[in-house]
Motif scaffolding. Structure first.
Motif, PDB file in Angstrom:
ATOM      1  N   ILE A   1       0.790  -1.048   0.116  1.00  0.00           N
ATOM      2  CA  ILE A   1      -0.074  -0.030  -0.082  1.00  0.00           C
ATOM      3  C   ILE A   1       0.956   1.183   0.114  1.00  0.00           C
ATOM      4  O   ILE A   1       2.020   1.279   0.207  1.00  0.00           O
ATOM      5  CB  ILE A   1      -0.951  -0.128   1.271  1.00  0.00           C
ATOM      6  CG1 ILE A   1      -0.240   0.066   2.414  1.00  0.00           C
ATOM      7  CG2 ILE A   1      -2.019  -1.052   1.095  1.00  0.00           C
ATOM      8  CD1 ILE A   1      -0.949   0.230   3.885  1.00  0.00           C
ATOM      9  N   GLU A   2       0.351   2.309  -0.378  1.00  0.00           N
ATOM     10  CA  GLU A   2       0.971   3.552  -0.018  1.00  0.00           C
ATOM     11  C   GLU A   2       0.740   4.278   1.178  1.00  0.00           C
ATOM     12  O   GLU A   2      -0.648   3.936   1.815  1.00  0.00           O
ATOM     13  CB  GLU A   2       0.220   4.697  -1.042  1.00  0.00           C
ATOM     14  CG  GLU A   2       0.607   4.299  -2.482  1.00  0.00           C
ATOM     15  CD  GLU A   2       1.882   4.067  -3.006  1.00  0.00           C
ATOM     16  OE1 GLU A   2       2.490   5.141  -3.351  1.00  0.00           O
ATOM     17  OE2 GLU A   2       2.141   2.945  -3.480  1.00  0.00           O
ATOM     18  N   LEU A   3       1.466   4.615   1.975  1.00  0.00           N
ATOM     19  CA  LEU A   3       1.513   5.093   3.426  1.00  0.00           C
ATOM     20  C   LEU A   3       0.267   6.194   3.312  1.00  0.00           C
ATOM     21  O   LEU A   3      -0.294   6.380   4.636  1.00  0.00           O
ATOM     22  CB  LEU A   3       2.749   5.598   3.936  1.00  0.00           C
ATOM     23  CG  LEU A   3       3.781   4.531   4.223  1.00  0.00           C
ATOM     24  CD1 LEU A   3       4.808   4.949   4.790  1.00  0.00           C
ATOM     25  CD2 LEU A   3       3.122   3.310   5.214  1.00  0.00           C
ATOM     26  N   ASN A   4       0.071   6.773   2.390  1.00  0.00           N
ATOM     27  CA  ASN A   4      -0.841   7.822   2.460  1.00  0.00           C
ATOM     28  C   ASN A   4      -2.493   7.399   1.896  1.00  0.00           C
ATOM     29  O   ASN A   4      -3.202   8.361   2.235  1.00  0.00           O
ATOM     30  CB  ASN A   4      -0.523   9.164   1.657  1.00  0.00           C
ATOM     31  CG  ASN A   4       0.887   9.687   2.030  1.00  0.00           C
ATOM     32  OD1 ASN A   4       1.022   9.829   3.343  1.00  0.00           O
ATOM     33  ND2 ASN A   4       1.602  10.345   1.087  1.00  0.00           N
ATOM     34  N   ASP A   5      -2.409   6.201   1.661  1.00  0.00           N
ATOM     35  CA  ASP A   5      -3.587   5.658   1.500  1.00  0.00           C
ATOM     36  C   ASP A   5      -4.681   5.461   2.517  1.00  0.00           C
ATOM     37  O   ASP A   5      -4.281   5.121   3.826  1.00  0.00           O
ATOM     38  CB  ASP A   5      -3.733   4.343   0.675  1.00  0.00           C
ATOM     39  CG  ASP A   5      -3.017   4.437  -0.807  1.00  0.00           C
ATOM     40  OD1 ASP A   5      -2.987   5.670  -1.387  1.00  0.00           O
ATOM     41  OD2 ASP A   5      -2.726   3.495  -1.507  1.00  0.00           O
ATOM     42  N   ALA A   6      -5.817   5.883   2.417  1.00  0.00           N
ATOM     43  CA  ALA A   6      -6.955   5.579   3.466  1.00  0.00           C
ATOM     44  C   ALA A   6      -7.263   4.009   3.844  1.00  0.00           C
ATOM     45  O   ALA A   6      -7.194   3.287   2.700  1.00  0.00           O
ATOM     46  CB  ALA A   6      -8.094   6.217   3.082  1.00  0.00           C
TER      47      ALA A   6
ATOM     48  N   SER B   1       7.457  16.326  -2.772  1.00  0.00           N
ATOM     49  CA  SER B   1       6.269  16.222  -3.645  1.00  0.00           C
ATOM     50  C   SER B   1       5.781  14.772  -3.106  1.00  0.00           C
ATOM     51  O   SER B   1       6.656  13.811  -3.143  1.00  0.00           O
ATOM     52  CB  SER B   1       6.463  16.046  -4.912  1.00  0.00           C
ATOM     53  OG  SER B   1       7.055  17.329  -5.686  1.00  0.00           O
ATOM     54  N   GLU B   2       4.397  14.623  -2.809  1.00  0.00           N
ATOM     55  CA  GLU B   2       3.729  13.590  -2.550  1.00  0.00           C
ATOM     56  C   GLU B   2       3.665  12.437  -3.616  1.00  0.00           C
ATOM     57  O   GLU B   2       3.463  12.847  -4.872  1.00  0.00           O
ATOM     58  CB  GLU B   2       2.442  13.707  -1.784  1.00  0.00           C
ATOM     59  CG  GLU B   2       1.588  12.589  -1.326  1.00  0.00           C
ATOM     60  CD  GLU B   2       0.337  13.262  -0.584  1.00  0.00           C
ATOM     61  OE1 GLU B   2      -0.403  12.065  -0.485  1.00  0.00           O
ATOM     62  OE2 GLU B   2       0.027  14.181  -0.421  1.00  0.00           O
ATOM     63  N   PHE B   3       4.020  11.430  -3.430  1.00  0.00           N
ATOM     64  CA  PHE B   3       3.520  10.162  -4.254  1.00  0.00           C
ATOM     65  C   PHE B   3       1.985   9.583  -4.280  1.00  0.00           C
ATOM     66  O   PHE B   3       1.743   9.352  -3.121  1.00  0.00           O
ATOM     67  CB  PHE B   3       4.466   9.164  -4.118  1.00  0.00           C
ATOM     68  CG  PHE B   3       5.913   9.235  -4.648  1.00  0.00           C
ATOM     69  CD1 PHE B   3       6.260   9.283  -6.063  1.00  0.00           C
ATOM     70  CD2 PHE B   3       6.774   9.273  -3.646  1.00  0.00           C
ATOM     71  CE1 PHE B   3       7.747   9.351  -6.336  1.00  0.00           C
ATOM     72  CE2 PHE B   3       8.095   9.446  -3.851  1.00  0.00           C
ATOM     73  CZ  PHE B   3       8.607   9.825  -5.189  1.00  0.00           C
ATOM     74  N   LYS B   4       1.425   9.980  -5.257  1.00  0.00           N
ATOM     75  CA  LYS B   4      -0.183   9.434  -5.061  1.00  0.00           C
ATOM     76  C   LYS B   4      -0.511   8.546  -6.444  1.00  0.00           C
ATOM     77  O   LYS B   4       0.053   8.738  -7.514  1.00  0.00           O
ATOM     78  CB  LYS B   4      -0.801  10.815  -5.420  1.00  0.00           C
ATOM     79  CG  LYS B   4      -0.692  12.013  -4.473  1.00  0.00           C
ATOM     80  CD  LYS B   4      -1.489  13.285  -4.512  1.00  0.00           C
ATOM     81  CE  LYS B   4      -1.439  14.255  -3.638  1.00  0.00           C
ATOM     82  NZ  LYS B   4      -2.116  15.350  -3.905  1.00  0.00           N
ATOM     83  N   LEU B   5      -1.237   7.604  -6.006  1.00  0.00           N
ATOM     84  CA  LEU B   5      -1.565   6.400  -6.814  1.00  0.00           C
ATOM     85  C   LEU B   5      -2.795   6.553  -7.357  1.00  0.00           C
ATOM     86  O   LEU B   5      -3.652   6.876  -6.394  1.00  0.00           O
ATOM     87  CB  LEU B   5      -1.247   4.920  -6.133  1.00  0.00           C
ATOM     88  CG  LEU B   5      -1.022   3.980  -7.149  1.00  0.00           C
ATOM     89  CD1 LEU B   5       0.378   4.087  -8.191  1.00  0.00           C
ATOM     90  CD2 LEU B   5      -1.011   2.547  -6.298  1.00  0.00           C
ATOM     91  N   ARG B   6      -3.230   6.510  -8.271  1.00  0.00           N
ATOM     92  CA  ARG B   6      -4.606   6.693  -8.971  1.00  0.00           C
ATOM     93  C   ARG B   6      -4.845   5.467  -9.863  1.00  0.00           C
ATOM     94  O   ARG B   6      -4.295   5.265 -10.864  1.00  0.00           O
ATOM     95  CB  ARG B   6      -5.101   8.338  -9.289  1.00  0.00           C
ATOM     96  CG  ARG B   6      -3.908   8.693 -10.568  1.00  0.00           C
ATOM     97  CD  ARG B   6      -4.297   9.890 -10.925  1.00  0.00           C
ATOM     98  NE  ARG B   6      -3.223  10.641 -11.901  1.00  0.00           N
ATOM     99  CZ  ARG B   6      -3.655  10.647 -13.129  1.00  0.00           C
ATOM    100  NH1 ARG B   6      -4.808  10.005 -13.820  1.00  0.00           N
ATOM    101  NH2 ARG B   6      -2.686  11.002 -14.049  1.00  0.00           N
ATOM    102  N   SER B   7      -6.082   5.327 -10.052  1.00  0.00           N
ATOM    103  CA  SER B   7      -6.628   4.250 -10.916  1.00  0.00           C
ATOM    104  C   SER B   7      -7.121   5.064 -12.200  1.00  0.00           C
ATOM    105  O   SER B   7      -7.712   6.077 -12.153  1.00  0.00           O
ATOM    106  CB  SER B   7      -7.677   3.371 -10.356  1.00  0.00           C
ATOM    107  OG  SER B   7      -7.638   2.680  -9.355  1.00  0.00           O
ATOM    108  N   VAL B   8      -6.619   4.248 -13.551  1.00  0.00           N
ATOM    109  CA  VAL B   8      -7.140   4.609 -14.634  1.00  0.00           C
ATOM    110  C   VAL B   8      -7.666   3.714 -15.528  1.00  0.00           C
ATOM    111  O   VAL B   8      -7.197   2.518 -15.224  1.00  0.00           O
ATOM    112  CB  VAL B   8      -5.979   5.347 -15.491  1.00  0.00           C
ATOM    113  CG1 VAL B   8      -5.483   6.684 -14.849  1.00  0.00           C
ATOM    114  CG2 VAL B   8      -4.972   4.435 -15.653  1.00  0.00           C
TER     115      VAL B   8
END
Length: 451
Positions: A45-50, A133-140
């Motif tokens: 997981i990403e540590l910033n994910d909910a 800069s924050e690493f943010k994962l997003r679905s596409v």
């Protein structure tokens, strides 16, 4: 509320939507400063994910391999960002973490990169990193991904092989990359970087594909760690077997003989003979019979054994004799030869186990860019053996093999080593021959023996 379970079995309740980093801060700010990545119910997981449901949370620091993997994979993103800063027309492909650092394979087109460019890329990486800069994962969607990379044939090839609904992009600052995840919370963790070297690499490891430029790098949380790492590398160079081989006059190479084909000088030959004699005595004491097989074999031998179908493309070109249709191959492995030796004479189950050992020289075509001293060559001699036994003898035979290896390691004072049991991939049965029953017996026996 959701229940978060930790590896030690302790549990805590949190509001749904709490991030893994929030959980770490609730335990201690020291922990929050040290963690680099995490997993939830075994998934990265990403540590910033909910966190939205009950699960088991595990944190990884620099002391964990998965922590380093996240650190170096994130650094590969920053490297790619810096490359595009200086080479906006470059086409990015893949950038994984490796055992010591990371790399990114890039198609620079008509441009090129060399050692003189390393410093400016390193400085730009650090400048980008300082932005935190924050690493943010997003679905596409698959359509969105293909559209985003419509001008990059490498990325579109990767995307074409992915299922819709499983594709994610990772954003940081103004940079976006196709990525499955596993990053640092932000770029600010990266405090020291070094571009190590560049090398050629075929796309997806296939020499029929375009050749790319592989940019290798390493990064750390502190400048002192990088300094210590580079000092260790310098010490290792002094012990490099290629350097020692030349200084001690053990072996050499000749372009006229051919790349990857070592020539043993008198001192090296004497050392090698001494080692072989020691190993032969150990093998004989362990019940092995020495055999000798030729350096070439009829192509039909490897077709029959199944080796040609699986490994033929990695072999040298066939040797054609004056006899029409007759082809030979430089021996790529000893296995089928030893099977022919076994079947040469009638045997009863009372004769088992039969143990054959051979210092057999084999030949495999390695691409020139992969050759490296004596560790990656085109001709090498294996201390090889094959055991023919009954199923009931399997476990004892595996134990005896392990005992023999440990005896040799102890005698040669090898103390720093690890053991790995390689098992078949049940999802790729086409890569293996033999019944499931025999595979299960063999795998179970070697696991039990190793334990």
């Amino acid at each position: 509320m959701i229940t978060v379970t930790f590896p030690d079995g302790n549990q805590r309740a949190y509001e749904p939507g709490t991030t893994a980093m929030d959980v770490a801060k609730s335990i201690s700010h020291g922990l929050a400063r040290n963690i680099l990545s995490g997993s939830y119910d075994g998934q990265t997981i990403e540590l910033n994910d909910a966190l939205t449901h009950d699960g088991t949370l595990q944190f990884f620091t620099w002391n964990d391999s998965k922590g380093k993997e996240a650190f170096w994979h994130s650094s590969a993103h920053v490297l790619a960002q810096a490359i595009l800063h200086f080479y906006p027309d470059a086409k990015l492909t893949i950038g994984p973490a490796i055992e010591k650092g990371f790399y990114y394979d890039v198609d620079f087109g008509e441009q090129s990169i060399g050692e003189g460019d390393f410093a400016k890329i390193e400085q730009q990486m650090l400048e980008f990193a300082r932005a935190k800069s924050e690493f943010k994962l997003r679905s596409v969607t698959k359509a969105e991904a293909l559209k985003a990379y419509r001008d990059n044939p490498f990325k579109t090839e990767l995307i074409s092989n992915l299922e819709d609904g499983t594709i994610t992009f990772c954003d940081h600052a103004d940079f976006t990359d196709l990525c499955r995840g596993g990053h640092l919370p932000h770029t600010g963790y990266i405090k020291a970087v070094k571009i190590m070297n560049v090398a050629g690499a075929y796309w997806r490891g296939d020499e029929n594909n375009p050749q790319l430029t592989r940019v290798y790098g390493v990064s750390f949380q502190k400048a002192g760690q990088l300094k210590e790492y580079l000092e260790l590398l310098e010490e290792a160079k002094k012990r490099d077997h290629r350097k020692l081989g030349k200084e001690l006059e053990l072996f050499t190479f000749s372009q006229r003989v051919g790349q990857g084909l070592p020539l043993w000088l008198p001192k090296g030959a004497a050392l090698r003979e001494r080692l072989e004699n020691f190993l032969k005595r150990a093998q004989k004491k362990a019940g092995y019979s020495g055999v000798i097989t030729p350096h070439i074999g009829n192509k039909e031998l490897y077709v029959c054994s199944g080796h040609y179908e699986k490994y033929g493309k990695d072999s040298f070109q066939p040797i054609h004799t004056p006899e029409e249709g007759e082809e030979y191959l430089l021996k790529p492995m000893n296995c089928p030869h030893h099977c022919e030796l076994y079947k040469a004479t009638p045997k009863s189950y009372k004769d088992l186990p039969v143990r054959f050992a051979e210092f057999g020289t084999v030949y495999r075509y390695e691409q020139s860019g992969e050759l490296h001293g004596l560790t990656r060559v085109r001709g090498f001699t294996q201390d090889d053996a094959h055991i023919f036994c009954t199923p009931n003898q399997l476990k004892d035979e595996f134990k005896n093999v392990i005992d023999l290896v440990l005896y040799i390691f102890k005698t040669l004072d090898f103390t720093d080593y690890t053991a790995q049991v390689s098992l078949r991939d049940p999802d790729k049965p086409e890569k293996y021959i033999g019944s499931d029953e025999n595979w299960e017996k063999a795998e179970s026996a070697i696991i039990e023996a190793a334990e």
